[in-house]
Structures are given as structure tokens and as C-alpha cells.
Write an enzyme that holds these catalytic residues in place. Structure first.
Site, PDB file in Angstrom:
ATOM      1  N   LYS A 181       0.764  -1.324  -0.011  1.00  0.00           N
ATOM      2  CA  LYS A 181       0.012  -0.099  -0.048  1.00  0.00           C
ATOM      3  C   LYS A 181       0.826   1.197   0.033  1.00  0.00           C
ATOM      4  CE  LYS A 181      -4.458  -1.776   1.850  1.00  0.00           C
ATOM      5  NZ  LYS A 181      -5.409  -1.848   3.074  1.00  0.00           N
TER       6      LYS A 181
ATOM      7  N   ARG B 166      -3.291  -9.937   5.510  1.00  0.00           N
ATOM      8  CA  ARG B 166      -3.916  -9.941   4.409  1.00  0.00           C
ATOM      9  C   ARG B 166      -2.916  -9.486   3.423  1.00  0.00           C
ATOM     10  NH1 ARG B 166      -7.085  -6.773   0.689  1.00  0.00           N
ATOM     11  NH2 ARG B 166      -8.463  -8.098  -0.569  1.00  0.00           N
TER      12      ARG B 166
END
Length: 285
Positions: free
Chosen positions: A231, A265
Site C-alpha cells: 500500500k 492479508r
């Protein structure tokens, strides 16, 4: 920080003749069935391609396969319910057939998709909206009675990164969880996993504050999921991009594990599994 195996809370969710436990942290592998994901969109051309990727991720140590059929990247637009279901249904059916013992999660904020997916054998619902994007989600989850990932997001994917603002991000996210958990408990549902929603309606500072204070959420009594894989909270600090952010991902995954995360995740299963093994040994030696 908890340091010994016998101090770890043993959460056990039973459903679909299966049992999900969190004594050792788990790896959730991301499978994006979308053309516009921020990292690996448009990766698959046929269902067989998806199955090969799932098989590889399971061989590398994935505990959960997370299927998503609608992008939630910042600025993404909503697709219709039927388009989401059409992208998802073939893969879900085949995955359930080829990997009957695998935990399958469905990444959706729509209660109708959650209901249909459960009927086709899904084991977990992963809701980025935390019930706020579909007023029927709480009731639906209480009826289907499979584990539910309750994520915090300020706004919705299209606008969430337009000046997100908090007085105290740690406290406000925790209050959201408390209120949502109370709603579920009133419906006799408690198979909840909480996710602070890194990158979903948060600035860079908000994300790192949440990561630093992750143990605040473990005190709520439910397993905590951390989703930081590739991210922008990594890329903005070390000038990488989603393609070159694996090392940064591993660093933040390690911090999350040290601060109590029970699920990672990720896009990259092997590296996450190795981080878990090392941190688990370190904390319990």
C-alpha cells in the site's frame, strides 16, 4: 506485549463443519478478480488461471483465500451487484470444488453478495464497509452465521482519501468497533474479526498511528487483521511503488505481528508466512 504461548487467547470460530483458530497468526491470500486493482488487476484471463494461482498460494502456506470482485482502491467506482456476482460466481464454485477444505473469504460490502456467496460455500465475509455501506449487512451476517471481517473505513472508496479527518484516529476507530460489535451481539452473532482499515479513509500519519496502537484493538476480545500489503503507506515513506514494495510490506507485517495481529492479508504468501514463523518463535522462545 504477550510473550508466551500459554498467554495467547484461543479464539475458535466453528462454522461449515470447520474451525478457525488463531493461536498462531494466519495468512489471508488476496485474489483480485478485477480489472482495476491498484496492484494486480486484470491478472487472470480464465478461471483455470485463478485456480493455479490459488493452488500456488496454498502450497506456500495460505490459510485463507480472499476473493474480491470489485476494486476498492482509492477513487474506484462502484459496479452493479450483478456484475460483481458474475465476476465472482464461477471462481467461487470452482474454488469450492477443487479446494473443499480451504477457508474461502469473499471481499464484499453487499449483503446480497454475502448471502449468495454463503449459499455457494463461502466461509468468511470480508466487508470493507463494516456494515455502513449496506444497512442489511448486520442482519444478513447474523443469519448466515459465518465469520465476518469488520473493517473501518471513513467514507467510501471513491471519496475516502479526500481529506480524511479525525480528532483521535485510534479512539474513533475503536469506538466504531465497539458500536458495531454491540449491534452484532444484539443479533446473537460474535464470529467477528476486526480490521482497522489501513489506507481506507486515512492519511499517512493516521495509518502509522493505527499500526503503532494496534494492541488497542486486541483488547476488544476479537482477532485483529492487518492489511498493509504493497500500500501507499509504504511507498510514500521509502519511495517505492506497488510492484517494488515487497520488502516494505514484510517490515510492516512484522510490526503488525509484534503488536498483536492474528491475520495478515497479503499478495505475497511465502514472505508473510516466513514473517509469522519468525515472529512467533521470537515471542514464544
Amino acid at each position: 506485549m504477550s510473550s508466551k504461548i500459554n498467554e495467547i487467547i484461543e479464539t475458535d470460530f466453528s462454522f461449515n463443519d470447520k474451525s478457525l483458530t488463531f493461536i498462531k497468526p494466519l495468512v489471508m491470500a488476496i485474489i483480485n478478480l478485477t480489472p482495476d486493482s491498484f496492484y494486480d488487476g486484470n491478472k487472470y484471463f480464465e478461471t483455470s488461471d485463478v485456480m493455479r494461482d490459488i493452488e500456488e498460494k496454498l502450497a506456500q502456506g495460505a490459510d485463507i483465500i480472499d476473493l474480491g470482485a470489485m476494486s476498492s482502491r482509492p477513487g474506484s467506482s462502484e459496479i452493479t451487484l450483478e456484475e460483481e456476482w458474475n465476476r465472482l460466481t464461477g471462481t467461487l464454485k470452482q474454488c469450492r470444488k477443487e479446494f473443499p477444505d480451504t477457508f474461502i473469504s469473499i471481499d464484499t460490502y453487499r449483503s446480497e453478495i454475502a448471502k449468495r456467496a454463503a449459499e455457494f460455500g463461502a466461509d468468511i465475509i470480508n466487508d470493507i464497509g463494516g456494515g455502513n455501506l449496506d444497512s442489511k449487512m448486520h442482519q444478513t451476517i447474523s443469519e448466515i452465521q459465518i465469520p465476518y471481517i469488520l473493517m473501518h473505513m471513513q467514507g467510501n472508496p471513491k471519496i475516502m482519501q479526500e481529506n480524511p479527518t479525525y480528532q483521535n484516529v485510534t479512539t474513533e476507530v475503536k469506538d466504531f468497533f465497539k458500536n458495531s460489535i454491540a449491534k452484532f451481539e444484539a443479533l446473537n452473532f460474535n464470529k467477528i474479526i476486526i480490521d482497522p482499515g489501513f489506507g481506507f479513509g486515512k492519511t499517512l500519519e493516521h495509518n502509522y498511528t493505527l499500526l503503532k496502537n494496534l494492541e488497542e484493538y486486541t483488547s476488544l476480545g476479537f482477532p485483529v487483521l492487518a492489511g498493509v500489503s504493497r500500500k501507499s503507506m509504504i511507498n510514500k515513506i521509502i519511495q517505492t511503488n506497488p510492484v517494488s514494495a515487497l520488502n516494505g510490506t514484510t517490515v510492516l507485517n512484522t510490526i503488525a505481528l509484534l503488536n498483536g495481529a492474528k491475520i495478515l492479508r497479503v499478495h505475497d504468501v511465502l514472505e508473510a508466512k516466513q514473517a509469522i514463523e519468525l515472529v512467533y518463535y521470537f515471542k514464544n522462545v
